[in-house]
Design an enzyme around this catalytic site. Structure first.
Site, mmCIF file in Angstrom:
data_model
loop_
_atom_site.group_PDB
_atom_site.id
_atom_site.type_symbol
_atom_site.label_atom_id
_atom_site.label_comp_id
_atom_site.label_asym_id
_atom_site.label_seq_id
_atom_site.Cartn_x
_atom_site.Cartn_y
_atom_site.Cartn_z
ATOM 1 N N THR A 68 2.922 -12.852 2.416
ATOM 2 C CA THR A 68 2.032 -13.450 1.435
ATOM 3 C C THR A 68 2.750 -14.675 0.854
ATOM 4 O OG1 THR A 68 0.559 -12.983 -0.431
ATOM 5 C CG2 THR A 68 2.791 -12.031 -0.547
ATOM 6 N N GLN A 99 1.778 -6.519 -3.503
ATOM 7 C CA GLN A 99 2.362 -6.679 -2.161
ATOM 8 C C GLN A 99 3.692 -5.917 -2.064
ATOM 9 O OE1 GLN A 99 1.008 -9.765 -3.768
ATOM 10 N NE2 GLN A 99 -0.768 -8.720 -2.989
ATOM 11 N N ARG A 118 -9.756 -2.974 6.311
ATOM 12 C CA ARG A 118 -9.195 -2.993 7.660
ATOM 13 C C ARG A 118 -8.345 -1.744 7.908
ATOM 14 N NH1 ARG A 118 -6.096 -8.674 7.789
ATOM 15 N NH2 ARG A 118 -5.751 -8.140 5.615
ATOM 16 N N PRO A 119 -8.377 -1.191 9.143
ATOM 17 C CA PRO A 119 -7.474 -0.084 9.445
ATOM 18 C C PRO A 119 -6.031 -0.570 9.354
ATOM 19 C CG PRO A 119 -8.757 -0.697 11.403
ATOM 20 C CD PRO A 119 -9.225 -1.575 10.286
ATOM 21 N N ARG A 120 -5.164 0.233 8.731
ATOM 22 C CA ARG A 120 -3.763 -0.183 8.626
ATOM 23 C C ARG A 120 -3.008 0.236 9.883
ATOM 24 N NH1 ARG A 120 -3.609 2.361 2.597
ATOM 25 N NH2 ARG A 120 -4.575 0.630 1.496
ATOM 26 N N GLY A 134 0.200 14.096 -2.922
ATOM 27 C CA GLY A 134 -1.260 14.031 -2.868
ATOM 28 C C GLY A 134 -1.728 12.849 -3.676
ATOM 29 N N ALA A 177 -4.185 -7.926 -3.656
ATOM 30 C CA ALA A 177 -3.716 -6.556 -3.860
ATOM 31 C C ALA A 177 -4.900 -5.604 -3.919
ATOM 32 C CB ALA A 177 -2.920 -6.467 -5.162
ATOM 33 N N GLY A 178 -4.639 -4.363 -3.583
ATOM 34 C CA GLY A 178 -5.653 -3.315 -3.742
ATOM 35 C C GLY A 178 -4.932 -2.034 -4.086
ATOM 36 N N HIS A 179 -5.135 -1.552 -5.309
ATOM 37 C CA HIS A 179 -4.458 -0.333 -5.752
ATOM 38 C C HIS A 179 -5.505 0.734 -6.043
ATOM 39 C CE1 HIS A 179 -1.087 -3.007 -6.182
ATOM 40 N NE2 HIS A 179 -1.660 -3.669 -7.168
ATOM 41 N N ASP A 187 0.819 -1.223 0.000
ATOM 42 C CA ASP A 187 0.000 0.000 0.000
ATOM 43 C C ASP A 187 0.848 1.267 0.000
ATOM 44 O OD1 ASP A 187 -2.214 -1.700 0.138
ATOM 45 O OD2 ASP A 187 -2.044 -1.788 2.326
ATOM 46 N N GLY A 239 1.549 2.918 -2.673
ATOM 47 C CA GLY A 239 1.145 3.790 -3.786
ATOM 48 C C GLY A 239 1.702 3.283 -5.114
ATOM 49 N N LYS A 240 1.838 1.933 -5.205
ATOM 50 C CA LYS A 240 2.360 1.341 -6.447
ATOM 51 C C LYS A 240 1.432 1.621 -7.614
ATOM 52 C CE LYS A 240 2.371 -2.670 -4.356
ATOM 53 N NZ LYS A 240 2.122 -2.280 -2.971
HETATM 54 P P1 GDP Z 1 -0.729 0.194 -3.607
HETATM 55 O O1 GDP Z 1 -1.363 -1.063 -3.113
HETATM 56 O O2 GDP Z 1 0.733 0.231 -3.369
HETATM 57 O O3 GDP Z 1 -1.084 0.508 -5.031
HETATM 58 O O4 GDP Z 1 -1.318 1.376 -2.698
HETATM 59 P P2 GDP Z 1 -2.852 1.595 -2.244
HETATM 60 O O5 GDP Z 1 -3.614 2.105 -3.415
HETATM 61 O O6 GDP Z 1 -3.363 0.404 -1.527
HETATM 62 O O7 GDP Z 1 -2.665 2.715 -1.130
HETATM 63 C C1 GDP Z 1 -2.076 3.944 -1.413
HETATM 64 C C2 GDP Z 1 -3.103 5.054 -1.157
HETATM 65 O O8 GDP Z 1 -2.438 6.293 -1.085
HETATM 66 C C3 GDP Z 1 -4.132 5.230 -2.265
HETATM 67 O O9 GDP Z 1 -5.350 5.566 -1.688
HETATM 68 C C4 GDP Z 1 -3.585 6.372 -3.119
HETATM 69 O O10 GDP Z 1 -4.601 7.114 -3.765
HETATM 70 C C5 GDP Z 1 -2.933 7.198 -2.059
HETATM 71 N N1 GDP Z 1 -1.738 7.956 -2.492
HETATM 72 C C6 GDP Z 1 -0.756 7.577 -3.358
HETATM 73 N N2 GDP Z 1 0.221 8.509 -3.402
HETATM 74 C C7 GDP Z 1 -0.149 9.485 -2.536
HETATM 75 C C8 GDP Z 1 0.451 10.719 -2.092
HETATM 76 O O11 GDP Z 1 1.543 11.094 -2.511
HETATM 77 N N3 GDP Z 1 -0.240 11.445 -1.156
HETATM 78 C C9 GDP Z 1 -1.451 11.049 -0.645
HETATM 79 N N4 GDP Z 1 -2.055 11.804 0.258
HETATM 80 N N5 GDP Z 1 -2.039 9.907 -1.038
HETATM 81 C C10 GDP Z 1 -1.396 9.136 -1.961
HETATM 82 P P1 IMO Z 2 -0.939 -4.322 -2.194
HETATM 83 O O1 IMO Z 2 -0.542 -4.847 -3.554
HETATM 84 C C1 IMO Z 2 -0.902 -4.879 2.120
HETATM 85 C C2 IMO Z 2 -0.997 -9.003 3.586
HETATM 86 C C3 IMO Z 2 -2.246 -9.459 4.330
HETATM 87 C C4 IMO Z 2 -1.641 -10.479 5.288
HETATM 88 C C5 IMO Z 2 -0.550 -11.135 4.418
HETATM 89 C C6 IMO Z 2 -0.975 -12.457 3.791
HETATM 90 O O2 IMO Z 2 -2.206 -3.557 -2.179
HETATM 91 O O3 IMO Z 2 0.205 -3.582 -1.558
HETATM 92 P P2 IMO Z 2 -2.586 -13.066 1.770
HETATM 93 O O4 IMO Z 2 -4.062 -12.835 1.595
HETATM 94 O O5 IMO Z 2 -1.743 -12.451 0.695
HETATM 95 O O6 IMO Z 2 -2.245 -14.501 2.009
HETATM 96 O O7 IMO Z 2 -2.232 -12.307 3.158
HETATM 97 O O8 IMO Z 2 -0.231 -10.201 3.421
HETATM 98 N N1 IMO Z 2 -1.240 -8.445 2.236
HETATM 99 C C7 IMO Z 2 -1.168 -7.141 1.950
HETATM 100 N N2 IMO Z 2 -0.944 -6.070 2.746
HETATM 101 N N3 IMO Z 2 -1.042 -4.713 0.787
HETATM 102 C C8 IMO Z 2 -1.245 -5.767 -0.022
HETATM 103 O O9 IMO Z 2 -1.262 -5.660 -1.360
HETATM 104 C C9 IMO Z 2 -1.347 -7.058 0.550
HETATM 105 N N4 IMO Z 2 -1.558 -8.308 0.064
HETATM 106 C C10 IMO Z 2 -1.476 -9.143 1.096
HETATM 107 O O10 IMO Z 2 -2.845 -8.380 5.012
HETATM 108 O O11 IMO Z 2 -0.994 -9.820 6.351
HETATM 109 MG MG MG Z 3 -2.810 -1.676 -1.746
#
Ligand code: GDP
Ligand code: IMO
Ligand code: MG
Length: 428
Positions: free
Chosen positions: A238, A223, A302-304, A414, A39-41, A13, A15-16
């Site tokens: 993972t 991840q 979930r809260p991180r 941002g 994953a969740g982007h 998470d 910001g990939k």
């Molecule tokens: P990923 O799994 O690595 O793609 O990251 P996530 O999307 O799960 O979490 C990153 C969160 O941060 C997302 O809600 C993005 O919109 C947000 N984000 C990314 N870059 C920035 C930044 O520079 N500033 C802020 N405030 N938010 C950002």
């Molecule tokens: P992105 O790509 C954050 C964590 C889960 C758990 C562990 C194993 O959005 O960064 P799994 O379901 O993969 O067997 O869970 O890995 N986890 C992540 N945490 N970002 C992710 O993906 C994750 N994918 C798995 O919370 O601790």
């Molecule tokens: Mg994510």
């Protein structure tokens, strides 16, 4: 500049998705090479917000060919749900290529993921419950179902029978669940065959040909380094290789092709699920980061867990992945803090340790040693040049860069697509 890899440098998470989206207009192919819909982007484009799980984030850019390669585990229901949802919002997904060798997540993998977590009790990993671990376990155990099996009904039935044989004993006798019927699984998987067929390809060959033709290929890791099954905080990881090496085995492209490896790192640290986390905060500073950074999981809500920036982890990621660059995200979240602590080393049983300890027990005991930097109050979300940043923010970046193991080439200020400062080109 043919092949570029993006990986998470912390626990996910970072910001990939946003970083991939940033580079997408310069690339021809985007490849998801590991993980699945764990994953969740989140990508923000204008007023539109997209949450991607299984599809690579580069799919949002017109003209890019998205690829799901052999290292990914695919839940077909999720695949078509995401495709339909994007199509309904006007995003073209027709170029998507799916590897014939990728493994399939079935209903029994999801069930086993959930029941094993429940049985682990206090020792649970906190998985996303998407069936990721059990599907990779079957792959390694050589009882997995691959995408290509769906096109041969006899083979598919034989393989599902083989996989369910022992699993049903386990589900019924140990976990007190009902047995899963072979026909249920087979007919579910077959129901996707017609829609799937035109997308399925020898993606390793197609990517090889693309690189031969000098196309730019971006490998988007799911991840992160500290969640990698080999290099992360095992067993709280993972089940795939989410480090840069995974881009090679997970796609069938030799390691020599990768010219740039970009680590995405937050200006602080977060983690979802269980496991060690030396800089974790349990006070109002942690609450501040969670609320200001909106640190709630894209996949599970979930809260991180939140903590300060950990430089030994950044250096570890730089080494394990061979990082050429960092993109440091979410600098804006630190605005308003009087002082910003950065973990520069650990104390383990009274001894100062500079690097991530190899022993998991030591890492569990590691206490962060902090250096503190002065904060800033100015709104930085409009900054587009490094020199637009307040002096204290510039100094913070320069200090963090010095101890993190690779240069910081871009800085996120941002969530919006253009809220980024580019210091050095990421593609040349
Ligand atoms: P990923 O799994 O690595 O793609 O990251 P996530 O999307 O799960 O979490 C990153 C969160 O941060 C997302 O809600 C993005 O919109 C947000 N984000 C990314 N870059 C920035 C930044 O520079 N500033 C802020 N405030 N938010 C950002
Ligand atoms: P992105 O790509 C954050 C964590 C889960 C758990 C562990 C194993 O959005 O960064 P799994 O379901 O993969 O067997 O869970 O890995 N986890 C992540 N945490 N970002 C992710 O993906 C994750 N994918 C798995 O919370 O601790
Ligand atoms: Mg994510």
């Amino acid at each position: 500049m043919p092949a570029v890899v993006i990986v998470g440098a912390q626990w996910g998470d970072e910001g990939k998705g946003k970083a991939t989206d940033l580079l997408a207009e310069h690339i021809d192919y985007v490849v998801k090479f590991n993980g699945g819909n764990n994953a969740g982007h989140t990508v923000v484009i204008g007023n539109e917000k997209y949450a991607l799980h299984l599809l690579p984030s580069g799919i949002l850019t017109e003209g890019v060919t998205p690829v799901i390669s052999n290292g990914v585990v695919i839940d077909l229901e999720v695949l078509f749900y995401e495709i339909d949802a994007l199509n309904a919002r006007g995003i073209d997904t027709s170029k998507l290529r799916v590897s014939a060798n990728a493994h399939v997540i079935t209903a029994y993998h999801r069930t086993i993921d959930k029941v094993t977590e429940r049985f682990l009790g206090k020792r649970q990993i906190g998985t996303t419950g998407r069936g990721i671990g059990p599907t990779y376990a079957d792959k390694i155990n050589r009882v997995g179902i691959r995408i290509q099996d769906i096109f041969d009904e006899n083979i598919l039935r034989q393989k599902v029978e083989g996989a369910l044989d022992s699993k049903n004993h386990l589900l019924v006798k140990i976990y007190n669940r009902r047995a899963i019927l072979v026909e249920e699984i087979v007919s579910d998987l077959l129901s996707y065959a017609d829609r799937l067929r035109p997308m399925v390809a020898d993606t390793a060959l197609e990517l090889h040909q693309a690189l031969e033709a000098n196309k730019v290929v971006l490998f988007e890791g799911g991840q992160a380094t500290m969640l990698d099954v080999d290099h992360g905080t095992y067993p709280f990881v993972t089940s795939s290789n989410s480090t840069a090496g995974g881009a090679s085995t997970g796609s069938g492209i030799g390691p020599g092709a990768f010219q740039r490896v970009i680590g995405i790192v937050k200006a602080y640290t977060t983690r979802v699920g269980a496991g060690p986390f030396p800089t974790e905060l349990f006070d109002e500073s942690g609450e501040f980061l969670r609320a200001t950074g909106f640190e709630f999981g894209t996949t599970t809500g979930r809260p991180r867990r939140c903590g300060w920036y950990d430089a030994p982890i950044a250096r570890y990621s730089a080494r394990i992945n061979g990082l050429t660059d960092f993109v440091l995200t979410k600098l804006d979240v630190l605005t308003g803090l009087k002082e910003i602590p950065v973990c520069v080393a650990y104390e383990v049983d009274g001894v100062r340790v500079e690097e991530v300890p190899v022993s998991q027990s030591d890492f569990h005991h590691a206490k962060p040693i902090y250096e503190t930097f002065p904060g800033w109050d100015e709104d930085i979300t409009g900054a587009r040049e490094f020199t637009d940043l307040p002096k204290n923010a510039q100094d913070y970046i320069l200090a963090v860069e010095k101890i993190s193991g690779a240069r910081i080439s871009a800085i996120g200020v941002g969530p919006a697509r253009d809220a980024i400062i580019q210091r050095y080109s990421l593609l040349d």
